[in-house]
Write a protein that holds these residues in place. Sequence first.
Motif, PDB file in Angstrom:
ATOM      1  N   VAL A  44       0.853  -1.185   0.000  1.00 36.47           N
ATOM      2  CA  VAL A  44       0.000   0.000   0.000  1.00 36.47           C
ATOM      3  C   VAL A  44       0.891   1.238   0.000  1.00 36.47           C
ATOM      4  O   VAL A  44       1.689   1.443   0.918  1.00 36.47           O
ATOM      5  N   LEU A 101      -1.317  -0.871  -4.144  1.00 39.60           N
ATOM      6  CA  LEU A 101      -2.568  -0.159  -3.944  1.00 39.60           C
ATOM      7  C   LEU A 101      -2.242   1.256  -3.478  1.00 39.60           C
ATOM      8  O   LEU A 101      -1.411   1.439  -2.591  1.00 39.60           O
ATOM      9  N   TRP A 118      -3.276   5.095  -1.979  1.00 39.43           N
ATOM     10  CA  TRP A 118      -4.221   5.825  -1.130  1.00 39.43           C
ATOM     11  C   TRP A 118      -3.726   7.244  -0.961  1.00 39.43           C
ATOM     12  O   TRP A 118      -2.512   7.495  -0.902  1.00 39.43           O
ATOM     13  N   LEU A 159      -8.335  -1.034   1.840  1.00 41.02           N
ATOM     14  CA  LEU A 159      -7.914  -1.288   0.468  1.00 41.02           C
ATOM     15  C   LEU A 159      -7.623  -2.764   0.244  1.00 41.02           C
ATOM     16  O   LEU A 159      -8.045  -3.353  -0.765  1.00 41.02           O
ATOM     17  N   ARG A 172     -10.811  -4.796   0.055  1.00 43.48           N
ATOM     18  CA  ARG A 172     -11.574  -4.676  -1.186  1.00 43.48           C
ATOM     19  C   ARG A 172     -10.827  -5.255  -2.390  1.00 43.48           C
ATOM     20  O   ARG A 172     -11.434  -5.575  -3.401  1.00 43.48           O
ATOM     21  N   TRP A 173      -9.511  -5.411  -2.256  1.00 42.70           N
ATOM     22  CA  TRP A 173      -8.698  -5.977  -3.338  1.00 42.70           C
ATOM     23  C   TRP A 173      -8.614  -7.495  -3.276  1.00 42.70           C
ATOM     24  O   TRP A 173      -8.470  -8.156  -4.304  1.00 42.70           O
ATOM     25  N   LEU A 190     -13.271  -1.415  -5.599  1.00 43.75           N
ATOM     26  CA  LEU A 190     -11.951  -0.794  -5.604  1.00 43.75           C
ATOM     27  C   LEU A 190     -11.774   0.009  -6.881  1.00 43.75           C
ATOM     28  O   LEU A 190     -12.045  -0.461  -7.987  1.00 43.75           O
ATOM     29  N   ALA A 239      -6.541   2.939  -8.433  1.00 40.90           N
ATOM     30  CA  ALA A 239      -5.798   2.761  -7.187  1.00 40.90           C
ATOM     31  C   ALA A 239      -5.072   1.433  -7.132  1.00 40.90           C
ATOM     32  O   ALA A 239      -4.386   1.146  -6.152  1.00 40.90           O
ATOM     33  N   CYS A 240      -5.193   0.625  -8.176  1.00 42.16           N
ATOM     34  CA  CYS A 240      -4.652  -0.732  -8.156  1.00 42.16           C
ATOM     35  C   CYS A 240      -3.722  -0.940  -9.336  1.00 42.16           C
ATOM     36  O   CYS A 240      -4.113  -0.778 -10.491  1.00 42.16           O
TER      37      CYS A 240
END
Length: 448
Positions: free
Chosen positions: A61, A90, A92, A111, A114-115, A165, A169-170
Amino acid sequence: MTPGADSLDQRFAEAMGAALGPDFPSDIVLAVSGGGDSMAMLTLAHNWAHVWGTRLWVVTVDHGLRPEAGNEAALVRETCDELGHPHTTLRWRWDGQGNLMDAARRARLDLIGRWRGGLSHVLLAHTRDDVAETFLMRLARGSGVDGLSAMTPLREVAETGATPLDPEACDGARPPEAAVPSGLTIVRPCLDMRRAELRHYLRVLKGRWVEDPTNEDDHYERARIRKLLRGLEAEGLGAETLAATAGRMGRAREALRARAVWAWEQCGQEGGAGDLVFERDRFAALERDTQLRLLAAALQWVASAEYRPRAAALEGLLERLLSGGAGTLMGCAARAERDRLRVWREYAAVAGTSVTVGDTALWDGRWRVFHPDLRGHTVQALGEEGWRQAAPAREAHVPHALALCLPSVWQGETLRACDALGVGPGATTTLEQGETQGAGFKGFLLSH
């Protein structure tokens, strides 16, 4: 096990066996930041997974707080490429609200949650040093037994919700989705290891890692506590001593938890609207710590909250209830009635919150909503308009204040279903709350 008694690989394998064995998951997530602790865990997990045939999914992250974070994520990706594991970054960005470190920690779990797709277990590299530092931080805040108890090797995390997600962001692979949603379990296999041991392990294997400069930045509480801890070693208050004390506090927590479960069985019951009810006289006869423990757990359970309320606010609410009054806390309402105390969801906390009924829909973190005739409809709190529309069909005696926060299904401005009030086809909602919901509030008490 005494640190250093066996190789870290063996100790890691034993920790994994104790936490998840003997039937290990086929796939496990590793949260790896690029720091020494998590990079050592990645290497340990790689060696362990090679033996047990478990597939590792590595996630980093990037909180966007330091310019070096992108390079650190790249380091993790390069290492994963060398080891043969899929890696994802990920991203943020902090909105500037609340405590930065707390917001970053919550965002990290959100995160990942949800991933993760259908994967249920996430490994974090917390060490014995982290346990000691957390003990001192909470001691400074005046925490009691629960706050001073050591981190546990396993922790269930409430479902993060249905928010998808953001693809932006991924960056990387995503695990496959599961047909049936699963709970999320945090696994900490390095709790019995020291930070210095993990770095020595990496040095011997010529592994790479980065040192986060915030670990020495006095703007952050943990950095200040870490420096303080170094000075306490000479006085016999080092990490080993403090971690051992945290472990003893953990055993005391288990005894108090068992007492709370016994008390619940004597004086409590689940209501029909996701609320909890205590027999007033029996509750009043309990010792104060058990009263506080039950009330705190009731608030957490009703609100699907991760943490207990602050001690001062909790004690203030308890005093009001024991005196025959009422109050709100953590998005819950509580009041003393003639012969009982009741805790339920506060309408203001859920007003305006909605989800769409699909195959399943989780509303307010605890109500699972499904019915083939209601797909595409909206789930929201009943509210005053729903209470009015439900009047002709109301079968259950649910107090008005409780009914307002009930999950209900709407088609536009028309109420289609509210099970608790006998509106609609029935069997549209079930109360679900993590892995313990099958055992109800008692199960929640046992796990918290």
